[in-house]
Design a protein around this motif. Structure first.
Motif, PDB file in Angstrom:
ATOM      1  N   GLN A 103      -4.233  -1.893  -6.493  1.00 40.40           N
ATOM      2  CA  GLN A 103      -2.634  -2.171  -6.951  1.00 40.40           C
ATOM      3  C   GLN A 103      -2.117  -3.044  -5.929  1.00 40.40           C
ATOM      4  O   GLN A 103      -1.323  -3.779  -6.267  1.00 40.40           O
ATOM      5  N   ALA A 104      -2.481  -2.973  -4.687  1.00 41.72           N
ATOM      6  CA  ALA A 104      -1.734  -3.746  -3.820  1.00 41.72           C
ATOM      7  C   ALA A 104      -2.267  -5.216  -3.689  1.00 41.72           C
ATOM      8  O   ALA A 104      -1.836  -6.172  -3.567  1.00 41.72           O
TER       9      ALA A 104
ATOM     10  N   LEU B 165       0.871  -1.146   0.129  1.00 43.94           N
ATOM     11  CA  LEU B 165       0.104  -0.001  -0.072  1.00 43.94           C
ATOM     12  C   LEU B 165       0.818   1.215  -0.012  1.00 43.94           C
ATOM     13  O   LEU B 165       1.990   1.458   0.945  1.00 43.94           O
ATOM     14  N   ARG B 166       0.338   2.167  -0.724  1.00 41.17           N
ATOM     15  CA  ARG B 166       1.185   3.445  -0.926  1.00 41.17           C
ATOM     16  C   ARG B 166       0.733   4.563  -0.010  1.00 41.17           C
ATOM     17  O   ARG B 166       1.331   5.404   0.432  1.00 41.17           O
ATOM     18  N   LEU B 167      -0.717   4.712  -0.104  1.00 42.37           N
ATOM     19  CA  LEU B 167      -1.550   6.011   0.652  1.00 42.37           C
ATOM     20  C   LEU B 167      -1.698   5.390   2.212  1.00 42.37           C
ATOM     21  O   LEU B 167      -1.868   6.243   3.236  1.00 42.37           O
TER      22      LEU B 167
ATOM     23  N   ASP C 225      -5.218   2.528  -4.574  1.00 44.68           N
ATOM     24  CA  ASP C 225      -3.965   2.067  -3.880  1.00 44.68           C
ATOM     25  C   ASP C 225      -4.385   0.623  -3.479  1.00 44.68           C
ATOM     26  O   ASP C 225      -3.713  -0.250  -3.555  1.00 44.68           O
ATOM     27  N   LEU C 226      -5.656   0.460  -2.869  1.00 40.92           N
ATOM     28  CA  LEU C 226      -6.109  -0.985  -2.552  1.00 40.92           C
ATOM     29  C   LEU C 226      -5.737  -1.962  -3.721  1.00 40.92           C
ATOM     30  O   LEU C 226      -5.417  -2.997  -3.546  1.00 40.92           O
TER      31      LEU C 226
ATOM     32  N   ASP D 248      -8.259   7.688  -4.904  1.00 43.57           N
ATOM     33  CA  ASP D 248      -7.170   7.344  -4.715  1.00 43.57           C
ATOM     34  C   ASP D 248      -6.849   6.163  -3.783  1.00 43.57           C
ATOM     35  O   ASP D 248      -5.906   5.261  -3.964  1.00 43.57           O
ATOM     36  N   LEU D 249      -7.516   6.085  -2.810  1.00 42.50           N
ATOM     37  CA  LEU D 249      -7.619   4.974  -1.767  1.00 42.50           C
ATOM     38  C   LEU D 249      -8.085   3.676  -2.330  1.00 42.50           C
ATOM     39  O   LEU D 249      -7.177   2.481  -2.306  1.00 42.50           O
TER      40      LEU D 249
ATOM     41  N   GLU E 192      -8.348  10.944   2.563  1.00 37.76           N
ATOM     42  CA  GLU E 192      -7.849  11.199   1.265  1.00 37.76           C
ATOM     43  C   GLU E 192      -8.917  10.889   0.233  1.00 37.76           C
ATOM     44  O   GLU E 192     -10.098  10.375   0.651  1.00 37.76           O
TER      45      GLU E 192
END
Length: 64
Positions: free
Chosen positions: A58-59, A4-6, A55-56, A51-52, A47
């Protein structure tokens, strides 16, 4: 959680940032746990929702 990035690693204290924390459920219970042993708890902050979600997504793609 590592992908996760965010989301930051940590417990939620009602703050404005999104957080995640992994749990190894069988070590927390005395009775058998019939599901996968790993669980991730998410606390969603302020956020942008898109975007969240991204992020989820891609993870989740990096899971085996």
């Amino acid at each position: 959680c590592d992908a996760l990035r965010l989301f930051r690693l940590g417990y939620s204290w009602a703050g404005p940032v999104s957080l995640c924390v992994p749990y190894d459920v069988p070590t927390l219970r005395q009775r058998p746990w019939p599901h996968a042993p790993r669980l991730v708890r998410l606390a969603v902050g302020l956020e942008d929702v898109d975007d969240l979600r991204a992020d989820l997504a891609q993870a989740l793609r990096v899971l085996p």
